[in-house]
Design a protein around this motif. Structure first.
Motif, PDB file in Angstrom:
ATOM      1  N   PRO A   1       3.208   4.120   4.756  1.00 51.02           N
ATOM      2  CA  PRO A   1       1.917   3.625   4.282  1.00 51.02           C
ATOM      3  C   PRO A   1       0.858   4.719   4.338  1.00 51.02           C
ATOM      4  O   PRO A   1       0.811   5.515   5.281  1.00 51.02           O
ATOM      5  CB  PRO A   1       1.591   2.498   5.260  1.00 51.02           C
ATOM      6  CG  PRO A   1       2.294   2.885   6.520  1.00 51.02           C
ATOM      7  CD  PRO A   1       3.561   3.571   6.085  1.00 51.02           C
ATOM      8  N   ALA A   2       0.009   4.757   3.319  1.00 51.00           N
ATOM      9  CA  ALA A   2      -1.064   5.745   3.255  1.00 51.00           C
ATOM     10  C   ALA A   2      -2.257   5.121   2.542  1.00 51.00           C
ATOM     11  O   ALA A   2      -2.142   4.067   1.905  1.00 51.00           O
ATOM     12  CB  ALA A   2      -0.609   7.007   2.535  1.00 51.00           C
TER      13      ALA A   2
ATOM     14  N   SER B   1      -0.394   2.980  -5.322  1.00 48.62           N
ATOM     15  CA  SER B   1       0.379   3.968  -6.080  1.00 48.62           C
ATOM     16  C   SER B   1       1.527   4.508  -5.249  1.00 48.62           C
ATOM     17  O   SER B   1       1.344   4.890  -4.083  1.00 48.62           O
ATOM     18  CB  SER B   1      -0.539   5.123  -6.504  1.00 48.62           C
ATOM     19  OG  SER B   1       0.171   6.137  -7.160  1.00 48.62           O
ATOM     20  N   ALA B   2       2.709   4.556  -5.853  1.00 51.24           N
ATOM     21  CA  ALA B   2       3.874   5.171  -5.208  1.00 51.24           C
ATOM     22  C   ALA B   2       3.776   6.686  -5.360  1.00 51.24           C
ATOM     23  O   ALA B   2       3.688   7.197  -6.471  1.00 51.24           O
ATOM     24  CB  ALA B   2       5.160   4.661  -5.834  1.00 51.24           C
ATOM     25  N   ARG B   3       3.780   7.380  -4.231  1.00 48.39           N
ATOM     26  CA  ARG B   3       3.745   8.842  -4.239  1.00 48.39           C
ATOM     27  C   ARG B   3       5.144   9.355  -3.915  1.00 48.39           C
ATOM     28  O   ARG B   3       6.099   8.594  -3.867  1.00 48.39           O
ATOM     29  CB  ARG B   3       2.729   9.349  -3.224  1.00 48.39           C
ATOM     30  CG  ARG B   3       1.402   8.623  -3.227  1.00 48.39           C
ATOM     31  CD  ARG B   3       0.558   8.918  -4.429  1.00 48.39           C
ATOM     32  NE  ARG B   3       0.039  10.277  -4.392  1.00 48.39           N
ATOM     33  CZ  ARG B   3      -0.896  10.729  -5.222  1.00 48.39           C
ATOM     34  NH1 ARG B   3      -1.388   9.939  -6.170  1.00 48.39           N
ATOM     35  NH2 ARG B   3      -1.329  11.962  -5.140  1.00 48.39           N
ATOM     36  N   THR B   4       5.248  10.652  -3.657  1.00 52.91           N
ATOM     37  CA  THR B   4       6.552  11.238  -3.379  1.00 52.91           C
ATOM     38  C   THR B   4       7.184  10.650  -2.121  1.00 52.91           C
ATOM     39  O   THR B   4       8.363  10.271  -2.116  1.00 52.91           O
ATOM     40  CB  THR B   4       6.422  12.759  -3.233  1.00 52.91           C
ATOM     41  OG1 THR B   4       5.781  13.296  -4.400  1.00 52.91           O
ATOM     42  CG2 THR B   4       7.798  13.401  -3.071  1.00 52.91           C
ATOM     43  N   LEU B   5       6.400  10.542  -1.036  1.00 49.95           N
ATOM     44  CA  LEU B   5       6.922  10.041   0.233  1.00 49.95           C
ATOM     45  C   LEU B   5       6.171   8.825   0.747  1.00 49.95           C
ATOM     46  O   LEU B   5       6.592   8.204   1.729  1.00 49.95           O
ATOM     47  CB  LEU B   5       6.861  11.154   1.300  1.00 49.95           C
ATOM     48  CG  LEU B   5       7.688  12.414   1.009  1.00 49.95           C
ATOM     49  CD1 LEU B   5       7.397  13.474   2.066  1.00 49.95           C
ATOM     50  CD2 LEU B   5       9.172  12.095   0.972  1.00 49.95           C
ATOM     51  N   THR B   6       5.069   8.483   0.110  1.00 51.17           N
ATOM     52  CA  THR B   6       4.224   7.405   0.611  1.00 51.17           C
ATOM     53  C   THR B   6       3.964   6.355  -0.467  1.00 51.17           C
ATOM     54  O   THR B   6       4.200   6.573  -1.652  1.00 51.17           O
ATOM     55  CB  THR B   6       2.858   7.935   1.091  1.00 51.17           C
ATOM     56  OG1 THR B   6       2.128   8.450  -0.046  1.00 51.17           O
ATOM     57  CG2 THR B   6       3.020   9.027   2.128  1.00 51.17           C
ATOM     58  N   TYR B   7       3.474   5.223  -0.007  1.00 46.82           N
ATOM     59  CA  TYR B   7       2.920   4.205  -0.898  1.00 46.82           C
ATOM     60  C   TYR B   7       1.458   4.096  -0.497  1.00 46.82           C
ATOM     61  O   TYR B   7       1.140   3.760   0.651  1.00 46.82           O
ATOM     62  CB  TYR B   7       3.645   2.882  -0.725  1.00 46.82           C
ATOM     63  CG  TYR B   7       3.278   1.845  -1.756  1.00 46.82           C
ATOM     64  CD1 TYR B   7       3.597   2.012  -3.099  1.00 46.82           C
ATOM     65  CD2 TYR B   7       2.597   0.680  -1.383  1.00 46.82           C
ATOM     66  CE1 TYR B   7       3.262   1.058  -4.046  1.00 46.82           C
ATOM     67  CE2 TYR B   7       2.271  -0.289  -2.316  1.00 46.82           C
ATOM     68  CZ  TYR B   7       2.609  -0.095  -3.654  1.00 46.82           C
ATOM     69  OH  TYR B   7       2.275  -1.038  -4.594  1.00 46.82           O
ATOM     70  N   THR B   8       0.562   4.431  -1.422  1.00 45.88           N
ATOM     71  CA  THR B   8      -0.823   4.683  -1.074  1.00 45.88           C
ATOM     72  C   THR B   8      -1.766   3.682  -1.726  1.00 45.88           C
ATOM     73  O   THR B   8      -1.712   3.463  -2.940  1.00 45.88           O
ATOM     74  CB  THR B   8      -1.236   6.111  -1.503  1.00 45.88           C
ATOM     75  OG1 THR B   8      -0.369   7.049  -0.885  1.00 45.88           O
ATOM     76  CG2 THR B   8      -2.678   6.398  -1.100  1.00 45.88           C
ATOM     77  N   ARG B   9      -2.627   3.094  -0.909  1.00 44.51           N
ATOM     78  CA  ARG B   9      -3.699   2.245  -1.427  1.00 44.51           C
ATOM     79  C   ARG B   9      -4.939   3.123  -1.626  1.00 44.51           C
ATOM     80  O   ARG B   9      -5.403   3.778  -0.692  1.00 44.51           O
ATOM     81  CB  ARG B   9      -4.014   1.100  -0.471  1.00 44.51           C
ATOM     82  CG  ARG B   9      -5.291   0.338  -0.850  1.00 44.51           C
ATOM     83  CD  ARG B   9      -5.257  -1.105  -0.407  1.00 44.51           C
ATOM     84  NE  ARG B   9      -4.215  -1.842  -1.113  1.00 44.51           N
ATOM     85  CZ  ARG B   9      -3.983  -3.145  -0.940  1.00 44.51           C
ATOM     86  NH1 ARG B   9      -4.711  -3.845  -0.091  1.00 44.51           N
ATOM     87  NH2 ARG B   9      -3.022  -3.744  -1.618  1.00 44.51           N
TER      88      ARG B   9
END
Length: 215
Positions: free
Chosen positions: A91-92, A156-164
């Motif tokens: 989570p990010a 948004s899905a990033r390379t290693l994180t799922y970011t709000r």
């Protein structure tokens, strides 16, 4: 050590110096007051005393612990969807800071960390620190800015994180005092965001911002 090597004025989290292989360059002073131009400041660089009526002033009493960040001012009672974390993602939270003149704040990670020339401030969530508080913390650590959350923007899905990502506004801080993770802070016209923030991971965030501006 080569005396000509440029180092970030702030050490990393271990207290070690951070060499900058290709230092960023600041823009001319008049770019700050022109909403049609990109303005860039480097660590400890020169800035006007204020912009759009909000001073550039250090956030001297910024939180210093997870417990303090969890209670940080600037969090908002807003409608947010459930944060459904996909498997194998951390989570990010991040923030898109829109200036009153319409430009948007972005950071250049030191030495293009993660492959980014420029991006929006974001970081992983620490235990007992909310998504909103994380976004406010990352804005401060990476851009030197103090922000207030306005609305949920996009997940948004990033390379290693799922970011709000949240939409926010600047209420203080000084971008010349960016932390060691950033080697420049930019104020960018919205039309220039796709070119300057060229990493595909930022595309969905920029598109969400454009949709929000049309509402």
């Amino acid at each position: 050590m080569n005396d000509a090597t440029v180092h970030h004025p702030q050490p990393d989290e271990h207290g070690k110096p951070v060499p900058i292989a290709r230092p960023s360059l600041p823009t001319a002073p008049d770019t700050w007051n022109d909403p049609a131009r990109v303005a860039t400041v480097i660590p400890l660089g020169a800035l006007p005393p204020m912009l759009n009526g909000v001073p550039f002033a250090p956030w001297i009493d910024a939180p210093a612990t997870n417990a303090a960040w969890s209670e940080v001012a600037g969090q908002a009672d807003i409608a947010e969807p459930a944060f459904d974390l996909p498997p194998s993602r951390s989570p990010a939270a991040g923030v898109v800071i829109v200036e009153d003149d319409g430009r948007v704040w972005a950071v250049s990670p030191s030495n293009r960390f993660g492959g980014y020339d420029a991006t929006f401030p974001k970081g992983r969530v620490d235990p007992r620190v909310s998504l909103q508080a994380t976004a406010i913390r990352e804005a401060f650590e990476e851009s030197g800015l103090r922000v207030e959350i306005l609305a949920h923007l996009v997940d948004s899905a990033r390379t290693l994180t799922y970011t709000r990502y949240y939409l926010a506004r600047r209420i203080g801080g000084n971008p010349a005092l960016m932390g060691w993770e950033s080697q420049a802070v930019h104020l960018v016209p919205q039309a220039d965001l796709p070119a300057l923030l060229g990493n595909p991971n930022d595309r969905a965030v920029i598109e969400a911002l454009m949709r929000s501006m049309k509402k």
